[in-house]
Motif scaffolding. Structure first.
Motif, PDB file in Angstrom:
ATOM      1  N   PRO A  40      67.280 -15.392  72.978  1.00 55.11           N
ATOM      2  CA  PRO A  40      67.086 -13.948  72.837  1.00 55.11           C
ATOM      3  C   PRO A  40      68.398 -13.174  72.707  1.00 55.11           C
ATOM      4  N   ALA A  41      68.286 -11.961  72.237  1.00 57.72           N
ATOM      5  CA  ALA A  41      69.430 -11.049  72.169  1.00 57.72           C
ATOM      6  C   ALA A  41      69.713 -10.517  73.570  1.00 57.72           C
ATOM      7  N   PHE A  42      70.949 -10.120  73.786  1.00 55.60           N
ATOM      8  CA  PHE A  42      71.312  -9.485  75.054  1.00 55.60           C
ATOM      9  C   PHE A  42      72.460  -8.522  74.808  1.00 55.60           C
ATOM     10  N   GLN A  43      72.696  -7.634  75.751  1.00 54.45           N
ATOM     11  CA  GLN A  43      73.782  -6.668  75.637  1.00 54.45           C
ATOM     12  C   GLN A  43      75.080  -7.314  76.119  1.00 54.45           C
ATOM     13  N   ALA A  44      75.908  -7.744  75.185  1.00 53.55           N
ATOM     14  CA  ALA A  44      77.186  -8.364  75.525  1.00 53.55           C
ATOM     15  C   ALA A  44      78.220  -7.314  75.933  1.00 53.55           C
ATOM     16  N   ARG A  45      78.106  -6.122  75.369  1.00 56.95           N
ATOM     17  CA  ARG A  45      79.038  -5.034  75.663  1.00 56.95           C
ATOM     18  C   ARG A  45      78.253  -3.752  75.952  1.00 56.95           C
ATOM     19  N   PRO A  46      77.537  -3.705  77.081  1.00 58.41           N
ATOM     20  CA  PRO A  46      76.672  -2.561  77.385  1.00 58.41           C
ATOM     21  C   PRO A  46      77.429  -1.248  77.502  1.00 58.41           C
ATOM     22  N   GLU A  47      78.676  -1.291  77.880  1.00 55.44           N
ATOM     23  CA  GLU A  47      79.463  -0.061  78.015  1.00 55.44           C
ATOM     24  C   GLU A  47      79.701   0.631  76.667  1.00 55.44           C
ATOM     25  N   ASN A  48      79.527  -0.085  75.563  1.00 56.64           N
ATOM     26  CA  ASN A  48      79.712   0.492  74.228  1.00 56.64           C
ATOM     27  C   ASN A  48      78.437   1.101  73.647  1.00 56.64           C
ATOM     28  N   CYS A  49      77.304   0.886  74.314  1.00 60.73           N
ATOM     29  CA  CYS A  49      76.018   1.359  73.792  1.00 60.73           C
ATOM     30  C   CYS A  49      75.967   2.896  73.782  1.00 60.73           C
ATOM     31  N   VAL A  50      75.568   3.451  72.642  1.00 64.84           N
ATOM     32  CA  VAL A  50      75.425   4.902  72.496  1.00 64.84           C
ATOM     33  C   VAL A  50      73.947   5.305  72.463  1.00 64.84           C
ATOM     34  N   PHE A  51      73.066   4.369  72.750  1.00 67.86           N
ATOM     35  CA  PHE A  51      71.625   4.613  72.844  1.00 67.86           C
ATOM     36  C   PHE A  51      71.067   5.268  71.577  1.00 67.86           C
ATOM     37  N   CYS A  52      71.493   4.750  70.431  1.00 68.60           N
ATOM     38  CA  CYS A  52      71.061   5.308  69.147  1.00 68.60           C
ATOM     39  C   CYS A  52      69.639   4.886  68.775  1.00 68.60           C
ATOM     40  N   SER A  53      69.126   3.848  69.392  1.00 68.37           N
ATOM     41  CA  SER A  53      67.785   3.277  69.208  1.00 68.37           C
ATOM     42  C   SER A  53      67.586   2.535  67.886  1.00 68.37           C
ATOM     43  N   THR A  54      68.654   2.270  67.164  1.00 72.45           N
ATOM     44  CA  THR A  54      68.532   1.509  65.913  1.00 72.45           C
ATOM     45  C   THR A  54      67.978   0.112  66.187  1.00 72.45           C
ATOM     46  N   CYS A  55      68.394  -0.490  67.275  1.00 69.42           N
ATOM     47  CA  CYS A  55      67.902  -1.823  67.628  1.00 69.42           C
ATOM     48  C   CYS A  55      66.400  -1.799  67.910  1.00 69.42           C
ATOM     49  N   CYS A  56      65.948  -0.753  68.583  1.00 64.41           N
ATOM     50  CA  CYS A  56      64.513  -0.611  68.897  1.00 64.41           C
ATOM     51  C   CYS A  56      63.681  -0.498  67.630  1.00 64.41           C
ATOM     52  N   ILE A  57      64.177   0.280  66.700  1.00 62.85           N
ATOM     53  CA  ILE A  57      63.468   0.502  65.437  1.00 62.85           C
ATOM     54  C   ILE A  57      63.411  -0.784  64.617  1.00 62.85           C
ATOM     55  N   MET A  58      64.489  -1.552  64.643  1.00 66.56           N
ATOM     56  CA  MET A  58      64.587  -2.754  63.817  1.00 66.56           C
ATOM     57  C   MET A  58      63.807  -3.942  64.396  1.00 66.56           C
ATOM     58  N   CYS A  59      63.605  -3.986  65.697  1.00 73.21           N
ATOM     59  CA  CYS A  59      62.993  -5.151  66.340  1.00 73.21           C
ATOM     60  C   CYS A  59      61.539  -5.353  65.906  1.00 73.21           C
ATOM     61  N   PRO A  60      61.236  -6.467  65.229  1.00 77.88           N
ATOM     62  CA  PRO A  60      59.865  -6.710  64.776  1.00 77.88           C
ATOM     63  C   PRO A  60      58.914  -7.075  65.920  1.00 77.88           C
ATOM     64  N   ASP A  61      59.462  -7.446  67.066  1.00 76.03           N
ATOM     65  CA  ASP A  61      58.639  -7.856  68.197  1.00 76.03           C
ATOM     66  C   ASP A  61      58.513  -6.781  69.267  1.00 76.03           C
ATOM     67  N   VAL A  62      59.077  -5.617  69.019  1.00 77.91           N
ATOM     68  CA  VAL A  62      59.064  -4.495  69.961  1.00 77.91           C
ATOM     69  C   VAL A  62      59.542  -4.975  71.341  1.00 77.91           C
ATOM     70  N   ALA A  63      60.619  -5.739  71.336  1.00 81.28           N
ATOM     71  CA  ALA A  63      61.158  -6.311  72.571  1.00 81.28           C
ATOM     72  C   ALA A  63      62.255  -5.447  73.177  1.00 81.28           C
ATOM     73  N   ILE A  64      62.680  -4.408  72.471  1.00 80.40           N
ATOM     74  CA  ILE A  64      63.776  -3.565  72.941  1.00 80.40           C
ATOM     75  C   ILE A  64      63.267  -2.142  73.146  1.00 80.40           C
TER      76      ILE A  64
END
Length: 76
Positions: A40-64
């Protein structure tokens, strides 16, 4: 506002689409296998996250998901 970024590791198939679209290079594919046999994917650098939600939109499994928290600090 504070936000929480969450990846359901047992829903994620490790397709890498979220990794590819993350503008801040926050996500990576794990070297650990989940209960379904995927990496699975994981947050390797969580401090850099800007919470843009692009990952959520792209995830075909709605896992994020990204949710708003009541706390004033970003929880990753």
């Amino acid at each position: 506002m504070a936000y929480k970024h969450y990846i359901d590791l047992n829903k994620c198939k490790g397709c890498g689409l979220c990794v590819d679209v993350c503008p801040k290079n926050v996500l990576e594919i794990s070297t650990d296998v989940n209960e379904k046999g995927y990496f699975p994917a994981f947050q390797a650098r969580p401090e850099n996250c800007v919470f843009c939600s692009t990952c959520c939109i792209m995830c075909p499994d709605v896992a994020i998901s990204i949710t708003e928290t009541k706390d004033d600090t970003n929880i990753v």
